[in-house]
Write a protein that holds these residues in place. Structure first.
Motif, PDB file in Angstrom:
ATOM      1  N   ARG A 251       0.808  -1.199   0.000  1.00 34.84           N
ATOM      2  CA  ARG A 251       0.000   0.000   0.000  1.00 34.84           C
ATOM      3  C   ARG A 251       0.849   1.260   0.000  1.00 34.84           C
ATOM      4  NH1 ARG A 251      -4.150  -1.298   4.728  1.00 34.84           N
ATOM      5  NH2 ARG A 251      -3.812  -3.485   4.459  1.00 34.84           N
ATOM      6  N   GLU A 252       1.959   1.187   0.707  1.00 33.89           N
ATOM      7  CA  GLU A 252       2.780   2.384   0.833  1.00 33.89           C
ATOM      8  C   GLU A 252       3.527   2.714  -0.457  1.00 33.89           C
ATOM      9  OE1 GLU A 252       3.013  -0.184   3.172  1.00 33.89           O
ATOM     10  OE2 GLU A 252       1.623   0.822   4.522  1.00 33.89           O
ATOM     11  N   THR A 253       4.003   1.671  -1.164  1.00 41.98           N
ATOM     12  CA  THR A 253       4.810   1.944  -2.349  1.00 41.98           C
ATOM     13  C   THR A 253       3.974   2.243  -3.584  1.00 41.98           C
ATOM     14  OG1 THR A 253       4.983  -0.412  -2.855  1.00 41.98           O
ATOM     15  CG2 THR A 253       6.741   0.562  -1.531  1.00 41.98           C
ATOM     16  N   HIS A 254       2.805   1.658  -3.677  1.00 39.20           N
ATOM     17  CA  HIS A 254       1.934   1.869  -4.839  1.00 39.20           C
ATOM     18  C   HIS A 254       0.487   2.034  -4.383  1.00 39.20           C
ATOM     19  CE1 HIS A 254       5.053   1.103  -7.794  1.00 39.20           C
ATOM     20  NE2 HIS A 254       5.423   0.063  -7.065  1.00 39.20           N
ATOM     21  N   PRO A 255       0.159   3.148  -3.780  1.00 42.34           N
ATOM     22  CA  PRO A 255      -1.203   3.328  -3.271  1.00 42.34           C
ATOM     23  C   PRO A 255      -2.263   3.254  -4.366  1.00 42.34           C
ATOM     24  CG  PRO A 255       0.031   5.386  -3.154  1.00 42.34           C
ATOM     25  CD  PRO A 255       0.999   4.301  -3.528  1.00 42.34           C
ATOM     26  N   GLU A 256      -1.918   3.625  -5.584  1.00 43.00           N
ATOM     27  CA  GLU A 256      -2.896   3.569  -6.676  1.00 43.00           C
ATOM     28  C   GLU A 256      -3.242   2.124  -7.014  1.00 43.00           C
ATOM     29  OE1 GLU A 256       1.166   3.576  -8.537  1.00 43.00           O
ATOM     30  OE2 GLU A 256       0.223   4.681  -6.923  1.00 43.00           O
ATOM     31  N   TRP A 257      -2.265   1.232  -6.933  1.00 37.99           N
ATOM     32  CA  TRP A 257      -2.535  -0.200  -7.163  1.00 37.99           C
ATOM     33  C   TRP A 257      -3.417  -0.747  -6.047  1.00 37.99           C
ATOM     34  CZ3 TRP A 257       2.967  -2.470  -8.473  1.00 37.99           C
ATOM     35  CH2 TRP A 257       3.417  -1.907  -9.668  1.00 37.99           C
ATOM     36  N   ALA A 258      -3.103  -0.371  -4.826  1.00 33.60           N
ATOM     37  CA  ALA A 258      -3.885  -0.826  -3.678  1.00 33.60           C
ATOM     38  C   ALA A 258      -5.337  -0.379  -3.816  1.00 33.60           C
ATOM     39  CB  ALA A 258      -3.276  -0.311  -2.386  1.00 33.60           C
ATOM     40  N   GLU A 259      -5.540   0.853  -4.230  1.00 33.97           N
ATOM     41  CA  GLU A 259      -6.905   1.362  -4.376  1.00 33.97           C
ATOM     42  C   GLU A 259      -7.639   0.653  -5.513  1.00 33.97           C
ATOM     43  OE1 GLU A 259     -10.372   2.886  -3.648  1.00 33.97           O
ATOM     44  OE2 GLU A 259      -8.644   3.049  -2.320  1.00 33.97           O
ATOM     45  N   GLU A 260      -6.937   0.377  -6.599  1.00 36.45           N
ATOM     46  CA  GLU A 260      -7.551  -0.346  -7.718  1.00 36.45           C
ATOM     47  C   GLU A 260      -7.970  -1.757  -7.290  1.00 36.45           C
ATOM     48  OE1 GLU A 260      -6.379  -1.912 -12.179  1.00 36.45           O
ATOM     49  OE2 GLU A 260      -5.203  -0.306 -11.288  1.00 36.45           O
ATOM     50  N   LEU A 261      -7.106  -2.437  -6.542  1.00 37.22           N
ATOM     51  CA  LEU A 261      -7.434  -3.773  -6.057  1.00 37.22           C
ATOM     52  C   LEU A 261      -8.590  -3.731  -5.059  1.00 37.22           C
ATOM     53  CD1 LEU A 261      -3.853  -5.245  -5.650  1.00 37.22           C
ATOM     54  CD2 LEU A 261      -5.573  -5.901  -7.345  1.00 37.22           C
ATOM     55  N   ARG A 262      -8.597  -2.723  -4.218  1.00 36.24           N
ATOM     56  CA  ARG A 262      -9.697  -2.573  -3.257  1.00 36.24           C
ATOM     57  C   ARG A 262     -11.018  -2.359  -3.988  1.00 36.24           C
ATOM     58  NH1 ARG A 262     -11.940  -1.172   1.433  1.00 36.24           N
ATOM     59  NH2 ARG A 262     -12.950   0.819   1.660  1.00 36.24           N
ATOM     60  N   ALA A 263     -11.013  -1.529  -5.021  1.00 37.02           N
ATOM     61  CA  ALA A 263     -12.224  -1.294  -5.807  1.00 37.02           C
ATOM     62  C   ALA A 263     -12.690  -2.583  -6.481  1.00 37.02           C
ATOM     63  CB  ALA A 263     -11.973  -0.199  -6.848  1.00 37.02           C
ATOM     64  N   ASP A 264     -11.749  -3.369  -7.016  1.00 35.04           N
ATOM     65  CA  ASP A 264     -12.101  -4.667  -7.614  1.00 35.04           C
ATOM     66  C   ASP A 264     -12.722  -5.592  -6.572  1.00 35.04           C
ATOM     67  OD1 ASP A 264     -11.182  -3.927 -10.100  1.00 35.04           O
ATOM     68  OD2 ASP A 264      -9.302  -5.054  -9.968  1.00 35.04           O
ATOM     69  N   ALA A 265     -12.141  -5.625  -5.379  1.00 32.97           N
ATOM     70  CA  ALA A 265     -12.650  -6.486  -4.311  1.00 32.97           C
ATOM     71  C   ALA A 265     -14.077  -6.095  -3.926  1.00 32.97           C
ATOM     72  CB  ALA A 265     -11.727  -6.429  -3.101  1.00 32.97           C
ATOM     73  N   ILE A 266     -14.342  -4.798  -3.874  1.00 38.02           N
ATOM     74  CA  ILE A 266     -15.687  -4.327  -3.542  1.00 38.02           C
ATOM     75  C   ILE A 266     -16.675  -4.761  -4.613  1.00 38.02           C
ATOM     76  CG2 ILE A 266     -17.120  -2.244  -3.330  1.00 38.02           C
ATOM     77  CD1 ILE A 266     -14.650  -0.962  -1.920  1.00 38.02           C
ATOM     78  N   LEU A 267     -16.309  -4.622  -5.879  1.00 37.88           N
ATOM     79  CA  LEU A 267     -17.192  -5.048  -6.965  1.00 37.88           C
ATOM     80  C   LEU A 267     -17.449  -6.549  -6.930  1.00 37.88           C
ATOM     81  CD1 LEU A 267     -15.944  -2.870  -9.954  1.00 37.88           C
ATOM     82  CD2 LEU A 267     -18.137  -2.727  -8.768  1.00 37.88           C
ATOM     83  N   MET A 268     -16.407  -7.325  -6.640  1.00 38.76           N
ATOM     84  CA  MET A 268     -16.586  -8.780  -6.560  1.00 38.76           C
ATOM     85  C   MET A 268     -17.510  -9.144  -5.403  1.00 38.76           C
ATOM     86  SD  MET A 268     -12.936 -10.461  -7.588  1.00 38.76           S
ATOM     87  CE  MET A 268     -11.805  -9.221  -6.988  1.00 38.76           C
ATOM     88  N   ARG A 269     -17.353  -8.474  -4.267  1.00 32.69           N
ATOM     89  CA  ARG A 269     -18.217  -8.768  -3.115  1.00 32.69           C
ATOM     90  C   ARG A 269     -19.660  -8.437  -3.439  1.00 32.69           C
ATOM     91  NH1 ARG A 269     -21.230 -10.442  -0.596  1.00 32.69           N
ATOM     92  NH2 ARG A 269     -21.505 -10.641   1.644  1.00 32.69           N
ATOM     93  N   ARG A 270     -19.883  -7.335  -4.123  1.00 34.17           N
ATOM     94  CA  ARG A 270     -21.251  -6.987  -4.543  1.00 34.17           C
ATOM     95  C   ARG A 270     -21.799  -8.025  -5.519  1.00 34.17           C
ATOM     96  NH1 ARG A 270     -20.343  -0.576  -5.553  1.00 34.17           N
ATOM     97  NH2 ARG A 270     -20.350   0.039  -3.366  1.00 34.17           N
ATOM     98  N   GLY A 271     -20.948  -8.523  -6.393  1.00 30.51           N
ATOM     99  CA  GLY A 271     -21.372  -9.541  -7.356  1.00 30.51           C
ATOM    100  C   GLY A 271     -21.819 -10.826  -6.698  1.00 30.51           C
ATOM    101  N   ILE A 272     -21.208 -11.160  -5.570  1.00 34.41           N
ATOM    102  CA  ILE A 272     -21.595 -12.365  -4.843  1.00 34.41           C
ATOM    103  C   ILE A 272     -23.060 -12.291  -4.429  1.00 34.41           C
ATOM    104  CG2 ILE A 272     -21.242 -13.643  -2.679  1.00 34.41           C
ATOM    105  CD1 ILE A 272     -18.270 -12.874  -2.877  1.00 34.41           C
ATOM    106  N   GLU A 273     -23.524 -11.102  -4.119  1.00 31.82           N
ATOM    107  CA  GLU A 273     -24.911 -10.953  -3.659  1.00 31.82           C
ATOM    108  C   GLU A 273     -25.926 -11.359  -4.717  1.00 31.82           C
ATOM    109  OE1 GLU A 273     -26.121 -10.437  -0.516  1.00 31.82           O
ATOM    110  OE2 GLU A 273     -24.000 -10.817  -0.165  1.00 31.82           O
ATOM    111  N   THR A 274     -25.536 -11.389  -5.981  1.00 27.22           N
ATOM    112  CA  THR A 274     -26.467 -11.842  -7.015  1.00 27.22           C
ATOM    113  C   THR A 274     -26.703 -13.346  -6.921  1.00 27.22           C
ATOM    114  OG1 THR A 274     -24.760 -12.250  -8.693  1.00 27.22           O
ATOM    115  CG2 THR A 274     -25.680 -10.014  -8.573  1.00 27.22           C
TER     116      THR A 274
END
Length: 87
Positions: free
Chosen positions: A1-24
């Motif tokens: 997270r410290e060295t590439h915060p933009e990558w961390a945020e992109e992965l976090r956004a992907d994780a949120i979308l995947m979690r929402r997808g599970i609800e379907t």
């Protein structure tokens, strides 16, 4: 997270979308309980069996572990970041 915060945020956004997808895939049962299916349709798995859209304790357990931020591959569950996959 410290060295590439933009990558961390992109992965976090992907994780949120995947979690929402599970609800379907959630199934509501007559007694009010909720659970998740093993698969969303019948699918042949090349090692010799079929994935069926049936209730699955394993699938439901993985969602519970995810929501509790418990990593079953780490002694004690790991996941000490305290971050939730919500937005």
């Amino acid at each position: 997270r410290e060295t590439h915060p933009e990558w961390a945020e992109e992965l976090r956004a992907d994780a949120i979308l995947m979690r929402r997808g599970i609800e379907t895939q959630v199934v509501q049962y007559p007694d009010g309980a909720r659970g998740y299916r093993y698969a969303n349709g019948r699918y042949f798995i090349p090692v010799g069996w079929w994935a069926e859209p049936v209730r699955s304790l394993a699938s439901t357990a993985w969602v519970v572990l995810l929501d509790k931020q418990f990593n079953p591959c780490v002694i004690g569950g790991g996941g000490d970041s305290g971050e939730l996959l919500t937005a």
